[in-house]
Design an enzyme around this catalytic site. Structure first.
Site, PDB file in Angstrom:
ATOM      1  N   LYS A  28       0.650  -0.940  -0.106  1.00  0.00           N
ATOM      2  CA  LYS A  28       0.077   0.099  -0.100  1.00  0.00           C
ATOM      3  C   LYS A  28       0.763   1.103  -0.020  1.00  0.00           C
ATOM      4  O   LYS A  28       1.928   1.243   0.651  1.00  0.00           O
ATOM      5  CB  LYS A  28      -0.922   0.172   1.152  1.00  0.00           C
ATOM      6  CG  LYS A  28      -2.101   1.178   1.397  1.00  0.00           C
ATOM      7  CD  LYS A  28      -2.885   0.933   2.538  1.00  0.00           C
ATOM      8  CE  LYS A  28      -4.118   1.949   2.641  1.00  0.00           C
ATOM      9  NZ  LYS A  28      -4.935   1.890   3.717  1.00  0.00           N
ATOM     10  N   SER A 103      -9.780   1.668   2.492  1.00  0.00           N
ATOM     11  CA  SER A 103      -8.810   2.313   1.688  1.00  0.00           C
ATOM     12  C   SER A 103      -7.868   1.427   0.849  1.00  0.00           C
ATOM     13  O   SER A 103      -7.388   1.939   0.151  1.00  0.00           O
ATOM     14  CB  SER A 103      -8.286   3.509   2.247  1.00  0.00           C
ATOM     15  OG  SER A 103      -7.434   2.942   3.557  1.00  0.00           O
ATOM     16  N   SER A 127      -9.924  -0.710   6.726  1.00  0.00           N
ATOM     17  CA  SER A 127      -9.292  -0.614   5.328  1.00  0.00           C
ATOM     18  C   SER A 127      -8.693  -2.070   4.995  1.00  0.00           C
ATOM     19  O   SER A 127      -8.214  -1.731   3.760  1.00  0.00           O
ATOM     20  CB  SER A 127      -8.563   0.486   5.291  1.00  0.00           C
ATOM     21  OG  SER A 127      -9.293   1.695   5.217  1.00  0.00           O
TER      22      SER A 127
HETATM   23  N1  GLN Z   1     -13.319   3.888   5.710  1.00  0.00           N
HETATM   24  C1  GLN Z   1     -12.843   4.274   7.067  1.00  0.00           C
HETATM   25  C2  GLN Z   1     -12.463   5.898   6.999  1.00  0.00           C
HETATM   26  O1  GLN Z   1     -12.623   6.225   6.072  1.00  0.00           O
HETATM   27  C3  GLN Z   1     -11.651   3.414   7.356  1.00  0.00           C
HETATM   28  C4  GLN Z   1     -10.375   3.758   6.742  1.00  0.00           C
HETATM   29  C5  GLN Z   1      -9.300   2.981   7.069  1.00  0.00           C
HETATM   30  O2  GLN Z   1      -9.260   1.976   7.508  1.00  0.00           O
HETATM   31  N2  GLN Z   1      -8.127   3.535   6.834  1.00  0.00           N
HETATM   32  O3  GLN Z   1     -12.074   6.307   7.739  1.00  0.00           O
END
Ligand code: GLN
Length: 432
Positions: A28, A103, A127
């Site tokens: 990532k 994400s 994410s």
């Molecule tokens: N969807 C969640 C957010 O937007 C989780 C994102 C994540 O785990 N980085 O914060």
């Protein structure tokens, strides 16, 4: 590579031998790679090249893995679809025309499309698990403190962990074996209790994927089924029946506090983000606005750089987070959210005293169509209902593919006690 899985295609060779020799890993793009740009999916860091490796990247190299590229992601990890990336959206290889989740959408898609054997993502509020569920692969969010965050660009640092994706539970667990364990550069890491005893031939997590669920008790939190898509719920119950047939038993349990989890999560995550992202000012880090020397007013230069460098979702969160932390509102929002967090943690501890693991659908809905959710941030936030409570409680969780509804992948989430990775890996492997 029509799916737009990678932001940067670059091969980084590891050592000649090691447990991951011959394996390819996608990383990532918020995990630092020495000499290879690390953008966080943001224009702000479009040209940022870290001078050092994240600890997990050093461990990958030592283990003999070959890194094949840096994957697409929601900008700074803020999103559930990978569509907030400055570099455009990623198509879901398992469900074309749909989002891969977020994400860490690029990392899950890389494994689903066979562009890499394994991948690393980060999970602040889901994410890793969300894209694993949406792309039909396995993803593990480790217990807070099991994996070093050194070199991970922080979004919500009290919530997040780096974790693995794989095409099977055992594969994902084998990557966890390589990245887990204390790091002197991250003081929040620790040796898992009983760590040495758990270790079988240095393969402690992968060796737990033995599919033995005889006698396992599974708690199903009723709150995490409420409001979920019907097809998702059906697929979920099929998976529970499958585990029952293998000797597990299930009971319904209750987590009353989770109705406040999404609110609490977003207050905490945005507050931490507003502080963590303050360093991107165009001087220390990030996109610099205008020509050198053009802007001699610091405030103007700072705001111009951030206006140009950040996307809408990131700006929204910095503004809300700054507001929640401001004098006069701190007690009303941030402190309340911390109280809710403690309550969520307590509920999980109680439920996990009755059951070995907890199970729910990973996501209450199947993958959105591309473009569907971008205009509606609140719907996007609510899709995190089943994943964010686990981050508030700092517990480990795995998402395992459980089948499909209308041709779209569905994932089951298994949550374990702190440092109970082996339990959720064992239970997860019984679903394969
Ligand atoms: N969807 C969640 C957010 O937007 C989780 C994102 C994540 O785990 N980085 O914060």
């Amino acid at each position: 590579m029509s799916e737009n899985i990678f932001i940067t295609d670059e091969t980084i060779a590891g050592d000649d031998d090691g447990p991951l020799a011959g394996k390819t890993v996608a990383v990532k793009d918020n995990i630092s790679t020495e000499g290879v740009r690390t953008t966080c999916g943001s224009k702000m860091l479009e040209e940022y090249v870290p001078p050092y490796d994240a600890t997990v990247v050093s461990r990958l190299k030592d283990a003999g893995a070959t890194i094949v590229g840096k994957t697409n992601m929601d900008e700074f990890g803020m999103g559930t679809t990978t569509e907030t990336s400055f570099f455009g959206s990623t198509d879901n290889p398992a469900a074309p025309g749909h989002v891969p989740g977020g994400s860490s959408g690029g990392s899950a898609a890389a494994v689903a499309a066979d562009e890499a054997d394994l991948a690393l993502g980060s999970d602040t509020g889901g994410s890793i698990r969300c894209p694993a569920a949406f792309c039909g692969v396995v993803g593990i969010k480790p217990t807070y403190g099991l994996v070093s965050r050194y070199g991970l660009v922080a979004y919500g640092n009290s919530l997040e962990q780096i974790g693995p994706f794989g095409s099977s539970v055992e594969e994902a667990a084998s990557l966890l074996d390589v990245i887990a364990g204390p790091d002197e550069r991250d003081a929040t890491t620790r040796e898992p209790p009983g760590g040495a005893e758990n270790d079988t031939d240095g393969k402690s997590y992968a060796s737990a994927a033995d599919g033995d669920v005889d006698g396992l008790t599974i708690g199903v939190p009723t709150e995490l089924l409420e409001g979920a898509d019907e097809g998702v719920v059906e697929t979920f119950w099929d998976a529970i029946e499958d585990l029952e047939a293998q000797g597990a038993t299930y009971e319904e349990v209750s987590l009353p506090s989770v109705e406040h989890a999404v609110e609490a999560y977003y207050v905490i995550a945005m507050s931490e983000a507003s502080s963590n992202l303050a360093r991107f000012d165009g001087v220390r880090y990030g996109h610099a606005a205008g020509e050198k020397g053009e802007n001699d007013n610091w405030n103007e230069a700072f705001s111009q750089a951030r206006k140009e460098g950040f996307g809408d979702e990131v700006k929204r969160r910095i503004l809300l987070g700054t507001y929640a932390l401001s004098a006069g509102y701190h007690d009303k929002y941030y402190k309340k959210a911390q109280d809710a967090r403690a309550w969520v943690k307590q509920d999980f501890d109680e439920a996990l005293s009755e059951a070995d693991v907890l199970a729910s659908p990973t996501m209450p809905v199947p993958p959105f169509e591309l473009g569907e959710s971008l205009e509606d941030p609140l719907t996007m936030y609510l899709a995190d209902a089943n994943t964010v409570p686990v981050n508030l409680a700092n517990l480990p969780a795995i998402s395992v593919p459980a089948g499909e509804t209308d041709g779209l992948p569905v994932g089951v989430q298994l949550v374990g006690p702190a440092f109970g990775e082996r339990e959720i890996i064992r239970a997860g492997s019984a679903l394969e």
